[in-house]
Enzyme design. Structure first.
Site, short mmCIF file in Angstrom:
data_model
loop_
_atom_site.label_atom_id
_atom_site.label_comp_id
_atom_site.label_asym_id
_atom_site.label_seq_id
_atom_site.Cartn_x
_atom_site.Cartn_y
_atom_site.Cartn_z
N ASP A 14 0.86 -1.17 0.00
CA ASP A 14 0.00 0.00 0.00
C ASP A 14 0.91 1.24 0.00
O ASP A 14 2.12 1.14 0.24
CB ASP A 14 -0.93 -0.01 1.21
CG ASP A 14 -2.12 0.93 1.00
OD1 ASP A 14 -2.08 1.78 0.08
OD2 ASP A 14 -3.10 0.84 1.77
C1 BGC Z 1 -4.97 3.36 0.26
C2 BGC Z 1 -5.04 2.42 -0.91
C3 BGC Z 1 -4.93 3.21 -2.19
C4 BGC Z 1 -3.64 3.99 -2.18
C5 BGC Z 1 -3.40 4.82 -3.43
C6 BGC Z 1 -3.78 4.29 0.19
O1 BGC Z 1 -3.87 5.29 1.14
O2 BGC Z 1 -4.96 2.64 1.45
O3 BGC Z 1 -6.24 1.70 -0.88
O4 BGC Z 1 -5.02 2.35 -3.29
O5 BGC Z 1 -3.64 4.87 -1.07
O6 BGC Z 1 -4.29 5.89 -3.49
#
Ligand code: BGC
Length: 828
Positions: free
Chosen positions: A246
């Site tokens: 993530d």
């Molecule tokens: C989230 C993800 C997301 C990523 C990119 C993170 O803060 O947990 O689900 O895909 O950001 O935006």
């Protein structure tokens, strides 16, 4: 209603992971090896981390394009507007994998129109309790239902030449302090509850990517958890795609690479030459390990055709009309009619000549919750517009918000700097640190506490924390609601003291984006201290403090409109600023909404409450008095149209709850918060999540899992359970529409266990079928139960086991409403 297509869905055969991996055409692997050979070790390392927030670095020499990513899961969030679909939990509420697959396909088309290679969805973290700020993105509390929805979604996306990225692996079931909490979950519970949606996406849909989660799992960061990424996903399930972190969820490059992470996102903070080259030299990381990671990225690129064609498909219109239609059809199938007494719904066009639409969620549209899942549509239809459009020829539709906004409430909350005398306003001390230590860098009087990035004041530059001290004097003594609204993540930490007593504590964890308390205050000055730390501008940089006396909030004109109209629709719930990634939310509806509902119910008996939320909300104060309640979820950009069609009976509701709605929060079976003084969230309820837990405790929920009303009636009959090929069982039965309207029902098949050496849930969903029927029509439905339907995960043998014996096969309309009972016997 021709738009209600007939469909009966049954289970699909489970491909095993090894077979899925073997589907790799040999020439894909040959091309991968050929490319791999040409890369230097530095180039290989460069491929293991992203660049520019949402890209994988290109290798122009080998014509490897710059690979583009976008959120997920409710539409293509980045790079401009896109179709905002009903959010994940609403997709699950359709109980219709075909519908979910068509959503996936349109999201995939929008991705192609934007040249996106990796779509960052679906999200499948299991719903444990209503507070999780991201429940709205996920697919409910049941692993079987979530798995069916996830497989359908992934197939839809990937058929467009875009890889889906199933997330967040694993046990990321709350938002507060999400980088630091440790989800402590036993292996059986992981396998039976938290893994199945991921497993099915790998084995059945061959998902191209998995995103690991921010949290620790059993003491180890998910992104460096070898058991999770390598042993379970890659070895047990045969996952051959890209395991990415993530955003900001990699904490140690060497540990992540060795544990099975293929790609650090969004950039090479840890996975870089500086860290990896010496580690390779010292034998801490092998070149074979690096090669395996690189191979997976190359394989995904070759497999999806990214080497051979331009990813941007200019033939797909950016404002996607086909996507709009799918968003509308999905919303129609997702919205759940929870309660309908006295025939309030559907509203009768002949009798209802005026409707008051009241409440904060009536207008503008609330298509989506907040954070990275918040897709900005080109246009969205609000409930007010939907209903007004539908009634344009026959009725007048009136509108009133009924309640001030949180910002208005904060603006209307006056303080003085001293109990006696002083000046108007609240004393603010701004610190250069988030611990509020040392001398404040700025001290001044603010008129109010109401910061928001767009409009209103922003925090002073170069500050990181604040303390506000002032005195509030109620106009009259009595009950007061106090709220603090903050952005999520690290900007969400605050604590509120009233007369030196701690009233709201969001300081070490972050229980809710908008936290509330009710206090009895007498009519003298009360000392108010609010401490706040962090900024979190990406989620809006908000901080607001409001105090309101009970009884004075509701606008009298809203009351008058409700009283004068033939019906009132009360649109309440959360929105992207109150239910979002980066924070959790309260069970209680946002400030003032319970009061609004009660006043509207008192003003007009022909009342419908429509709730926007990602899951259960506190309805205890009014649900007995509300004749009709509708769950809208976050219904996407066409939600207002679909809601209007359902309220008017043009569409017969066929959505069913993918989660249990509790009567009181205390009834929820999950151990949701960390153990006091620790970061450990011990999933002590084990496999008894959602309806499994309510049934174990013998607690009746407010609305059970699988529940949803229709405007017609259904009858179930002639159940037969027969052994079939390969150790499966065929469950067949008749569903008849015994009412006078076309309608869809969700026939749910639950299995009750034979005796087993481990405690097993009283029943578990193992199959379902959504059936649309004309009045009087009967369909024979078939659902196949495979070996997994009877099994539990045996941690000793590390395999799925089903003891011989009699298993109950229950066919019902919810986990509580069982219509037919049969049995399946497993012989020794
Ligand atoms: C989230 C993800 C997301 C990523 C990119 C993170 O803060 O947990 O689900 O895909 O950001 O935006």
């Amino acid at each position: 209603m021709p738009r209600l297509l007939s469909s009966a869905l049954s289970l699909v055969i489970i491909l095993n992971g090894a077979a899925a991996a073997r589907q790799n055409a040999p020439d894909v692997e040959r091309r991968v090896e050929d490319l791999l050979k040409q890369l230097t070790i530095e180039e290989k390392i460069e491929l293991l981390a992203g660049v520019d927030d949402f890209f994988v670095r290109p290798v122009p020499r080998l014509k490897l394009p710059r690979l583009k990513m976008a959120d997920g899961p409710n539409g293509v969030r980045n790079f401009g507007p896109a179709t905002a679909m009903p959010s994940g939990v609403a997709m699950a509420a359709t109980w219709n994998p075909q519908r979910v697959e068509s959503i996936g396909a349109e999201i995939g088309r929008d991705a192609r129109a934007k040249g996106v290679h990796f779509l960052l969805g679906p999200g499948v973290n299991i719903y444990r309790a209503p507070m999780n700020g991201r429940n709205f993105e996920y697919m409910g509390e049941d692993p079987f239902l979530a798995a069916r929805a996830a497989v359908a979604y992934v197939r839809g996306v990937q058929a467009q030449g875009v890889t889906a990225t199933i997330k967040h692996f694993a046990a990321n079931n709350s938002e507060f302090d999400r980088h630091n909490t440790d989800s402590v979950v036993d292996e059986r519970t992981l396998r039976e509850i938290y893994f199945p949606a991921f497993e099915a996406a790998v084995r059945e849909a061959r998902v191209g990517a998995i995103m690991s989660s921010y949290n620790f799992l059993n003491g180890e960061h998910a992104s460096q958890n070898r058991h999770l990424m390598t042993e379970v996903a890659k070895q047990d399930w045969g996952f051959d795609g890209v395991m990415m972190s993530d955003w900001g969820g990699t904490y140690d490059g060497v540990a992540a690479v060795n544990a099975g992470q293929d790609l650090e996102m969004p950039g090479p903070r840890h996975t870089n030459a500086k860290n990896l080259l010496p580690a390779i030299e010292q034998g801490k990381v092998s070149v074979a390990t690096i090669d395996d990671h690189v191979r997976r990225i190359l394989r995904t690129a070759v497999r999806f055709g990214w080497y051979d064609r331009e990813q941007t498909d200019l033939s797909i219109p950016r404002y996607n009309q086909q996507g709009r239609r799918v968003a509308l059809e999905a919303a129609r199938e997702a919205i759940v009619l929870l309660k309908n007494e006295g025939g309030v719904l559907p509203l009768d066009r002949k009798r209802v000549k005026s409707v008051a639409v009241v409440g904060p969620n009536a207008y503008p549209a609330v298509p989506m919750g907040g954070g990275s899942g918040r897709v900005e549509p080109f246009a969205a239809v609000s409930l007010l517009e939907g209903l007004s459009n539908a009634l344009a020829q026959t009725a007048n539709v009136y509108h009133h918000r009924g309640l001030p906004t949180l910002s208005e409430l904060a603006d209307a909350t006056s303080f003085r700097t001293a109990a006696e005398g002083g000046e108007a306003g609240i004393r603010a001390e701004y610190f250069d640190n988030a611990d509020l230590t040392g001398t404040p860098v700025i001290t001044r009087t603010e008129r109010r506490v109401n910061f928001r990035r767009q409009g209103g004041a922003s925090f002073p530059e170069k500050t990181a924390g604040d303390r506000f001290t002032g005195f509030f004097t109620p106009k009259t003594a009595g009950e007061h609601d106090l709220f603090v609204e903050s952005s999520g993540e690290d900007g969400g930490r605050f604590r509120l003291f009233v007369d030196d007593k701690l009233v709201l504590d969001n300081w070490t964890t972050h229980p809710a984006m908008v936290n509330q308390a009710t206090l009895n205050l007498d009519a003298r000055p009360h000392k108010i201290v609010l401490e706040h730390r962090g900024r979190s501008y990406w989620l809006g940089g908000r901080l607001a403090l409001g105090i309101t006396g009970r009884g004075g909030l509701i606008d009298p004109q809203a009351r008058e409109l409700a009283a004068r109209s033939d019906a009132v629709v009360i649109a309440v719930g959360f929105d992207h600023e109150t239910e979002s990634e980066g924070a959790d939310r309260t069970f209680r509806l946002p400030p003032g909404q319970d009061e609004l509902i009660k006043e509207m119910l008192a003003a007009n008996k022909n009342a419908v409450v429509v709730i926007t939320s990602g899951g259960g909300v506190g309805m205890g104060e009014w649900v007995e008095r509300a004749p009709a309640v509708v769950q809208a979820w976050y219904p996407g950009q066409e939600g207002g149209t679909a809601l209007a069609e359902i309220l008017l009976g043009d569409v017969n509701p066929s959505g069913r709850l993918p989660v249990t709605f509790e009567r009181r929060l205390e009834d929820n079976p999950a151990n949701y918060y960390p153990q006091p003084g620790t970061k450990r969230i011990v999933y002590g309820e084990g496999v008894f999540v959602g309806y499994r837990g309510y049934e174990k405790a013998g607690t009746r929920p407010l609305f059970p899992f699988g529940h949803g009303l229709s405007y017609t009636t259904f009858k179930y009959d002639n159940l037969a359970v027969k052994p079939a090929r390969g150790g499966t069982f065929e469950v067949t039965f008749d569903v008849k529409n015994t009412g006078s309207r076309v309608g869809g029902d969700v026939a749910q098949v639950y299995v009750t266990p034979a005796s087993a050496p481990v405690p097993r849930p009283a029943k578990e969903l193992k199959g379902f079928s959504k059936v649309f029927l004309r009045p009087g029509e009967t369909k024979r439905v078939t659902v196949t139960l495979d070996a997994r339907a009877f099994s539990y995960y045996d941690v000793n043998s590390k395999s799925w086991r089903a003891e011989p014996g009699d298993y109950g096969v229950l066919v019902g309309r919810s986990s509580e409403q069982i219509e037919l009972r049969g049995k399946a016997t497993l012989s020794p």
